[in-house]
Design a protein around this motif. Structure first.
Motif, PDB file in Angstrom:
ATOM      1  N   ILE A 168      -7.552   7.183  -5.758  1.00  0.00           N
ATOM      2  CA  ILE A 168      -7.884   8.511  -5.237  1.00  0.00           C
ATOM      3  C   ILE A 168      -8.373   9.386  -6.388  1.00  0.00           C
ATOM      4  O   ILE A 168      -7.773   9.406  -7.462  1.00  0.00           O
ATOM      5  CB  ILE A 168      -6.662   9.205  -4.584  1.00  0.00           C
ATOM      6  CG1 ILE A 168      -6.083   8.365  -3.447  1.00  0.00           C
ATOM      7  CG2 ILE A 168      -7.038  10.606  -4.076  1.00  0.00           C
ATOM      8  CD1 ILE A 168      -4.764   8.909  -2.890  1.00  0.00           C
ATOM      9  N   CYS A 188     -11.197   8.676  -1.478  1.00  0.00           N
ATOM     10  CA  CYS A 188     -10.191   7.620  -1.456  1.00  0.00           C
ATOM     11  C   CYS A 188     -10.883   6.273  -1.307  1.00  0.00           C
ATOM     12  O   CYS A 188     -11.839   6.135  -0.544  1.00  0.00           O
ATOM     13  CB  CYS A 188      -9.230   7.823  -0.289  1.00  0.00           C
ATOM     14  SG  CYS A 188      -8.497   9.481  -0.246  1.00  0.00           S
ATOM     15  N   CYS A 201      -5.492   0.749  -3.916  1.00  0.00           N
ATOM     16  CA  CYS A 201      -6.070   2.056  -3.603  1.00  0.00           C
ATOM     17  C   CYS A 201      -6.347   2.850  -4.867  1.00  0.00           C
ATOM     18  O   CYS A 201      -5.777   2.588  -5.930  1.00  0.00           O
ATOM     19  CB  CYS A 201      -5.146   2.847  -2.674  1.00  0.00           C
ATOM     20  SG  CYS A 201      -3.541   3.252  -3.381  1.00  0.00           S
ATOM     21  N   CYS A 256      -0.419   9.174  -5.781  1.00  0.00           N
ATOM     22  CA  CYS A 256      -0.253  10.602  -5.482  1.00  0.00           C
ATOM     23  C   CYS A 256       0.646  11.288  -6.512  1.00  0.00           C
ATOM     24  O   CYS A 256       0.373  12.433  -6.909  1.00  0.00           O
ATOM     25  CB  CYS A 256       0.282  10.785  -4.072  1.00  0.00           C
ATOM     26  SG  CYS A 256      -0.929  10.344  -2.788  1.00  0.00           S
ATOM     27  N   TYR A 302      -0.324   9.604   2.184  1.00  0.00           N
ATOM     28  CA  TYR A 302      -1.285  10.632   1.788  1.00  0.00           C
ATOM     29  C   TYR A 302      -0.938  11.989   2.405  1.00  0.00           C
ATOM     30  O   TYR A 302      -0.940  13.017   1.723  1.00  0.00           O
ATOM     31  CB  TYR A 302      -2.686  10.170   2.210  1.00  0.00           C
ATOM     32  CG  TYR A 302      -3.809  11.148   1.958  1.00  0.00           C
ATOM     33  CD1 TYR A 302      -4.609  11.026   0.821  1.00  0.00           C
ATOM     34  CD2 TYR A 302      -4.111  12.165   2.864  1.00  0.00           C
ATOM     35  CE1 TYR A 302      -5.665  11.895   0.599  1.00  0.00           C
ATOM     36  CE2 TYR A 302      -5.162  13.036   2.641  1.00  0.00           C
ATOM     37  CZ  TYR A 302      -5.928  12.905   1.508  1.00  0.00           C
ATOM     38  OH  TYR A 302      -6.974  13.776   1.280  1.00  0.00           O
ATOM     39  N   CYS A 353     -13.137   8.460   2.705  1.00  0.00           N
ATOM     40  CA  CYS A 353     -12.311   7.273   2.491  1.00  0.00           C
ATOM     41  C   CYS A 353     -13.176   6.060   2.785  1.00  0.00           C
ATOM     42  O   CYS A 353     -13.716   5.938   3.885  1.00  0.00           O
ATOM     43  CB  CYS A 353     -11.071   7.294   3.381  1.00  0.00           C
ATOM     44  SG  CYS A 353      -9.909   5.964   3.018  1.00  0.00           S
ATOM     45  N   LEU A 385     -10.040   2.151  -0.644  1.00  0.00           N
ATOM     46  CA  LEU A 385      -9.078   1.134  -0.219  1.00  0.00           C
ATOM     47  C   LEU A 385      -9.751  -0.226  -0.303  1.00  0.00           C
ATOM     48  O   LEU A 385     -10.928  -0.362   0.035  1.00  0.00           O
ATOM     49  CB  LEU A 385      -8.630   1.378   1.227  1.00  0.00           C
ATOM     50  CG  LEU A 385      -7.972   2.720   1.554  1.00  0.00           C
ATOM     51  CD1 LEU A 385      -7.687   2.810   3.045  1.00  0.00           C
ATOM     52  CD2 LEU A 385      -6.693   2.892   0.753  1.00  0.00           C
ATOM     53  N   ILE A 398       0.820  -1.214   0.000  1.00  0.00           N
ATOM     54  CA  ILE A 398       0.000   0.000   0.000  1.00  0.00           C
ATOM     55  C   ILE A 398       0.854   1.264   0.000  1.00  0.00           C
ATOM     56  O   ILE A 398       0.483   2.270  -0.602  1.00  0.00           O
ATOM     57  CB  ILE A 398      -1.018  -0.001   1.176  1.00  0.00           C
ATOM     58  CG1 ILE A 398      -2.056   1.127   1.012  1.00  0.00           C
ATOM     59  CG2 ILE A 398      -0.315   0.087   2.520  1.00  0.00           C
ATOM     60  CD1 ILE A 398      -3.016   0.961  -0.120  1.00  0.00           C
ATOM     61  N   THR A 416       0.255   3.790  -2.997  1.00  0.00           N
ATOM     62  CA  THR A 416      -0.259   5.119  -2.662  1.00  0.00           C
ATOM     63  C   THR A 416       0.684   6.210  -3.152  1.00  0.00           C
ATOM     64  O   THR A 416       0.241   7.243  -3.672  1.00  0.00           O
ATOM     65  CB  THR A 416      -0.495   5.256  -1.144  1.00  0.00           C
ATOM     66  OG1 THR A 416      -1.363   4.215  -0.714  1.00  0.00           O
ATOM     67  CG2 THR A 416      -1.098   6.612  -0.794  1.00  0.00           C
ATOM     68  N   PHE A 463      -1.730   3.949   4.446  1.00  0.00           N
ATOM     69  CA  PHE A 463      -2.207   4.840   3.394  1.00  0.00           C
ATOM     70  C   PHE A 463      -2.090   6.296   3.840  1.00  0.00           C
ATOM     71  O   PHE A 463      -1.553   7.146   3.126  1.00  0.00           O
ATOM     72  CB  PHE A 463      -3.664   4.482   3.054  1.00  0.00           C
ATOM     73  CG  PHE A 463      -4.332   5.427   2.098  1.00  0.00           C
ATOM     74  CD1 PHE A 463      -4.177   5.285   0.735  1.00  0.00           C
ATOM     75  CD2 PHE A 463      -5.130   6.463   2.573  1.00  0.00           C
ATOM     76  CE1 PHE A 463      -4.793   6.164  -0.154  1.00  0.00           C
ATOM     77  CE2 PHE A 463      -5.753   7.337   1.698  1.00  0.00           C
ATOM     78  CZ  PHE A 463      -5.585   7.186   0.330  1.00  0.00           C
TER      79      PHE A 463
END
Length: 131
Positions: free
Chosen positions: A121, A80, A119, A58, A95, A107, A82, A50, A54, A91
């Motif tokens: 976003i 978000c 994940c 990002c 983040y 989330c 998951l 993760i 993640t 996460f």
């Protein structure tokens, strides 16, 4: 309607894997599609936990924001997803390094995400005044 919608795209983030755009700008608002941990240059899902996934998500969001002429400080809301809430703390540890302004956020845990990633976003951001 098409004349007020501006598609935002960059080859520094993964291309859409379906019938959608990386992001759409309407007036002074930017709406991104959900970003998953796909390596832009290869189209492959990055291998890793993760934290790794993640980070890439990002970075991909950052590339889309840059293509729109903004950065993470302009983000006002994130959503978000998951696949395992046991990953929530890890996460968040990634983040919070990107979303330092602490935008509003939802989330949720989902059963599965495209390409079996961990994940996803999506963001809503404020663009500079268009007038």
């Amino acid at each position: 309607m098409a004349d007020i919608l501006r598609k935002i795209s960059t080859d520094k983030a993964p291309g859409a894997i379906g019938p959608y755009s990386q992001a759409i700008a309407v007036g002074n608002m930017l709406y991104t599609s959900g970003q998953v941990p796909i390596i832009p240059e290869t189209g492959a899902v990055i291998e890793g936990d993760i934290l790794v996934q993640t980070t890439l998500v990002c970075e991909n969001i950052g590339a889309i924001l840059a293509a729109a002429g903004i950065d993470f400080e302009n983000v006002i809301k994130t959503t978000c997803f998951l696949t395992d809430m046991a990953d929530f703390a890890a996460f968040n540890s990634v983040y919070e390094k990107f979303f330092v302004e602490k935008p509003a956020r939802s989330c949720v845990a989902v059963r599965q995400l495209p390409r079996d990633v961990l994940c996803e976003i999506e963001v809503i951001a404020l663009l500079p005044d268009v007038n």
